[in-house]
Design a protein around this motif. Sequence first.
Motif, PDB file in Angstrom:
ATOM      1  N   THR A  92       0.802  -1.226   0.000  1.00  0.00           N
ATOM      2  CA  THR A  92       0.000   0.000   0.000  1.00  0.00           C
ATOM      3  C   THR A  92       0.834   1.274   0.000  1.00  0.00           C
ATOM      4  OG1 THR A  92      -0.098   0.121   2.418  1.00  0.00           O
ATOM      5  CG2 THR A  92      -1.786  -1.216   1.295  1.00  0.00           C
ATOM      6  N   GLY A  93       2.092   1.181   0.426  1.00  0.00           N
ATOM      7  CA  GLY A  93       2.934   2.366   0.566  1.00  0.00           C
ATOM      8  C   GLY A  93       2.702   3.128   1.857  1.00  0.00           C
ATOM      9  N   LYS A  94       1.833   2.632   2.717  1.00  0.00           N
ATOM     10  CA  LYS A  94       1.539   3.323   3.973  1.00  0.00           C
ATOM     11  C   LYS A  94       2.664   3.119   4.988  1.00  0.00           C
ATOM     12  CE  LYS A  94      -3.506   3.193   3.566  1.00  0.00           C
ATOM     13  NZ  LYS A  94      -4.785   2.742   4.184  1.00  0.00           N
ATOM     14  N   THR A  95       2.900   4.148   5.794  1.00  0.00           N
ATOM     15  CA  THR A  95       3.933   4.084   6.823  1.00  0.00           C
ATOM     16  C   THR A  95       3.446   3.242   8.000  1.00  0.00           C
ATOM     17  OG1 THR A  95       4.836   6.245   6.218  1.00  0.00           O
ATOM     18  CG2 THR A  95       5.340   5.421   8.429  1.00  0.00           C
ATOM     19  N   LEU A  96       4.222   2.215   8.362  1.00  0.00           N
ATOM     20  CA  LEU A  96       3.893   1.356   9.490  1.00  0.00           C
ATOM     21  C   LEU A  96       4.518   1.877  10.784  1.00  0.00           C
ATOM     22  CD1 LEU A  96       4.363  -2.119   7.737  1.00  0.00           C
ATOM     23  CD2 LEU A  96       2.240  -0.830   8.102  1.00  0.00           C
ATOM     24  N   TRP A  97       5.719   2.402  10.674  1.00  0.00           N
ATOM     25  CA  TRP A  97       6.341   3.088  11.810  1.00  0.00           C
ATOM     26  C   TRP A  97       7.436   4.010  11.301  1.00  0.00           C
ATOM     27  CZ3 TRP A  97      11.516   2.274  11.896  1.00  0.00           C
ATOM     28  CH2 TRP A  97      12.036   1.026  11.533  1.00  0.00           C
ATOM     29  N   GLU A  98       7.818   4.970  12.130  1.00  0.00           N
ATOM     30  CA  GLU A  98       8.919   5.860  11.773  1.00  0.00           C
ATOM     31  C   GLU A  98       9.694   6.258  13.021  1.00  0.00           C
ATOM     32  OE1 GLU A  98       7.254  10.374  11.769  1.00  0.00           O
ATOM     33  OE2 GLU A  98       6.726   9.181  10.002  1.00  0.00           O
ATOM     34  N   ARG A  99      10.968   6.592  12.809  1.00  0.00           N
ATOM     35  CA  ARG A  99      11.825   7.110  13.881  1.00  0.00           C
ATOM     36  C   ARG A  99      12.486   8.393  13.376  1.00  0.00           C
ATOM     37  NH1 ARG A  99      13.740   3.547  17.903  1.00  0.00           N
ATOM     38  NH2 ARG A  99      14.843   5.397  18.674  1.00  0.00           N
ATOM     39  N   ARG A 100      12.364   9.459  14.157  1.00  0.00           N
ATOM     40  CA  ARG A 100      12.998  10.721  13.801  1.00  0.00           C
ATOM     41  C   ARG A 100      13.767  11.292  14.992  1.00  0.00           C
ATOM     42  NH1 ARG A 100       9.483  14.333   9.757  1.00  0.00           N
ATOM     43  NH2 ARG A 100      11.639  14.846   9.162  1.00  0.00           N
ATOM     44  N   ASP A 101      14.159  10.385  15.888  1.00  0.00           N
ATOM     45  CA  ASP A 101      14.809  10.814  17.126  1.00  0.00           C
ATOM     46  C   ASP A 101      16.222  10.227  17.252  1.00  0.00           C
ATOM     47  OD1 ASP A 101      13.935   8.196  17.353  1.00  0.00           O
ATOM     48  OD2 ASP A 101      13.375   8.372  19.472  1.00  0.00           O
ATOM     49  N   LEU A 102      16.880   9.992  16.125  1.00  0.00           N
ATOM     50  CA  LEU A 102      18.246   9.465  16.133  1.00  0.00           C
ATOM     51  C   LEU A 102      19.148  10.498  15.461  1.00  0.00           C
ATOM     52  CD1 LEU A 102      17.339   5.802  15.136  1.00  0.00           C
ATOM     53  CD2 LEU A 102      18.194   6.549  17.373  1.00  0.00           C
ATOM     54  N   PRO A 103      19.627  11.473  16.222  1.00  0.00           N
ATOM     55  CA  PRO A 103      20.312  12.625  15.630  1.00  0.00           C
ATOM     56  C   PRO A 103      21.754  12.333  15.234  1.00  0.00           C
ATOM     57  CG  PRO A 103      20.284  12.831  18.014  1.00  0.00           C
ATOM     58  CD  PRO A 103      19.464  11.602  17.681  1.00  0.00           C
ATOM     59  N   CYS A 104      22.221  13.106  14.262  1.00  0.00           N
ATOM     60  CA  CYS A 104      23.593  12.984  13.789  1.00  0.00           C
ATOM     61  C   CYS A 104      23.852  14.149  12.830  1.00  0.00           C
ATOM     62  CB  CYS A 104      23.788  11.650  13.075  1.00  0.00           C
ATOM     63  SG  CYS A 104      25.373  11.446  12.268  1.00  0.00           S
ATOM     64  N   ASP A 105      24.968  14.847  12.991  1.00  0.00           N
ATOM     65  CA  ASP A 105      25.363  15.896  12.064  1.00  0.00           C
ATOM     66  C   ASP A 105      26.242  15.261  10.992  1.00  0.00           C
ATOM     67  OD1 ASP A 105      26.332  18.028  10.661  1.00  0.00           O
ATOM     68  OD2 ASP A 105      27.314  19.006  12.356  1.00  0.00           O
ATOM     69  N   HIS A 106      25.662  14.961   9.828  1.00  0.00           N
ATOM     70  CA  HIS A 106      26.412  14.309   8.760  1.00  0.00           C
ATOM     71  C   HIS A 106      27.459  15.227   8.136  1.00  0.00           C
ATOM     72  CE1 HIS A 106      23.688  10.925   8.978  1.00  0.00           C
ATOM     73  NE2 HIS A 106      22.653  11.713   8.772  1.00  0.00           N
ATOM     74  N   HIS A 107      27.275  16.516   8.290  1.00  0.00           N
ATOM     75  CA  HIS A 107      28.247  17.532   7.879  1.00  0.00           C
ATOM     76  C   HIS A 107      28.310  17.717   6.366  1.00  0.00           C
ATOM     77  CE1 HIS A 107      31.232  20.394   9.023  1.00  0.00           C
ATOM     78  NE2 HIS A 107      32.208  19.826   8.354  1.00  0.00           N
ATOM     79  N   ARG A 108      28.116  16.655   5.593  1.00  0.00           N
ATOM     80  CA  ARG A 108      28.131  16.732   4.132  1.00  0.00           C
ATOM     81  C   ARG A 108      26.907  16.031   3.522  1.00  0.00           C
ATOM     82  NH1 ARG A 108      31.687  19.529   5.632  1.00  0.00           N
ATOM     83  NH2 ARG A 108      33.847  19.690   4.883  1.00  0.00           N
ATOM     84  N   GLY A 109      25.956  15.637   4.372  1.00  0.00           N
ATOM     85  CA  GLY A 109      24.795  14.884   3.908  1.00  0.00           C
ATOM     86  C   GLY A 109      24.902  13.422   4.286  1.00  0.00           C
ATOM     87  N   PRO A 110      23.767  12.687   4.340  1.00  0.00           N
ATOM     88  CA  PRO A 110      23.773  11.277   4.752  1.00  0.00           C
ATOM     89  C   PRO A 110      24.316  10.365   3.659  1.00  0.00           C
ATOM     90  CG  PRO A 110      21.575  11.931   4.103  1.00  0.00           C
ATOM     91  CD  PRO A 110      22.406  13.178   4.042  1.00  0.00           C
ATOM     92  N   GLY A 111      24.773   9.163   4.063  1.00  0.00           N
ATOM     93  CA  GLY A 111      25.295   8.225   3.074  1.00  0.00           C
ATOM     94  C   GLY A 111      25.244   6.765   3.489  1.00  0.00           C
ATOM     95  N   SER A 112      25.207   6.479   4.786  1.00  0.00           N
ATOM     96  CA  SER A 112      25.241   5.094   5.254  1.00  0.00           C
ATOM     97  C   SER A 112      23.910   4.401   5.024  1.00  0.00           C
ATOM     98  CB  SER A 112      25.580   5.058   6.752  1.00  0.00           C
ATOM     99  OG  SER A 112      26.825   5.688   7.001  1.00  0.00           O
ATOM    100  N   SER A 113      23.962   3.166   4.515  1.00  0.00           N
ATOM    101  CA  SER A 113      22.746   2.397   4.242  1.00  0.00           C
ATOM    102  C   SER A 113      22.492   1.375   5.347  1.00  0.00           C
ATOM    103  CB  SER A 113      22.873   1.671   2.898  1.00  0.00           C
ATOM    104  OG  SER A 113      23.046   2.584   1.847  1.00  0.00           O
TER     105      SER A 113
END
Length: 414
Positions: free
Chosen positions: A144-165
């Motif tokens: 369906t594409g619906k969100t089942l859960w999300e986390r937005r409380d794991l902070p990190c200053d990537h400094h150049r943008g995110p990259g780790s998978s």
Amino acid sequence: MRIFLPLFVTLTLSSACRAGENWPQFRGPHGDGRSDSMGLPLTWGEKENVVWKTPIHDKGWSSPVVWGGQVWMTTARADGTKMYAVCVDRATGKVTHDVNVFDVEKPAFCIEFNSYASPTPCVEEGRVYVHFGTYGTACLDARTGKTLWERRDLPCDHHRGPGSSPILFGDLLIFHMDGFDVQYVVALKQATGETAWKKTRNIDYKTTNGDLKKAYGTPAIITVEGRPQLVSTASTATLAYDPLTGEELWKVYHGGMNAAAPPLFGHGKVFLNTGDGGLKLLAARPDGRGDVTKTHIDWSTDKAVPSRCAPVLADDLLVMNNEGGIVTCLEAKTGAKVWQERLAGKFTASPVLAEGRLYYFSEGGPSYVVEAGRVWKKLASNKLDDGCMASPAVAGKALFVRTKTHLYRIEEKN
């Protein structure tokens, strides 16, 4: 442990059985760029062996992942204010889901070379896990594409943008957060998104400069003496953890920063890329405990080593290409050079290996097929309209290639 090991073996065998049809995470079902697929095309172009070509909106360097009839990837506004998960029908190339997963009011700086959607998703039956670094991680219902859960409380200053998978292991979703400010590894429960464990990096960086502490790596699961290890390359050092608990098992110091390539495992050694600086490429034995820097490094080299493109193990050979197109073949056991040649172009995407062939895609459009053997042999040169920042996926007899603007299904037409 007695209960876990049969489950681990079952999961490993199950993944291997599906390897030819699915490409569930960055670098594929084995996490090492190898595919068991047969019958991939040798040549292609805009008018040759392209089953379909689908435009992908906005900007994202995440690699495609494939499960069943779906191909998933992420993309984002160039300014980072909106982040999306996109699903393309494997048979037709039609976009079936285009989900605005996150809105970000004030995104941090990201260099033009990177994107806000560079981490590659993970996919399994019924679920897709999308990750945008500090901006959030979410699990979507694949149907369906619906969100089942999300986390937005794991902070990190990537400094150049995110990259780790992220990667999947058992019932966990595991990823790195190696930033300018904080450096840690976290495992989330796949079912709920709750934190199973979180481990701050136990590394003596010997600096207070956060720019020298950041990295963009993806971990790998290996099995040593019947037990799984999570091998996790960071700036300055690589650490191995128990993937179920986060307990640190061993650590090797090698220097470097911005490490991006996942570890490889074979011939009793873990092959590690250190990014910018350090030993560059080393082979370490993963059977120690504690700090094994002085006892478990078998060999290292700093000649023509990539800082972003991941090497590939082809039987007893380790083949790597650096960003300038120099391809080097080494003896995996000793590090001795077998041959070295050059491909035209600049490279960020990592190659894939199938049927003894290595497939390379450059930033500018040219792509190449090279024999993975003891003698250099370029089998084909091909061209698409645009170049690749994302690494290709392989499923069935098809290459799924994401250029800067489109997703292609490349397959021989009967």
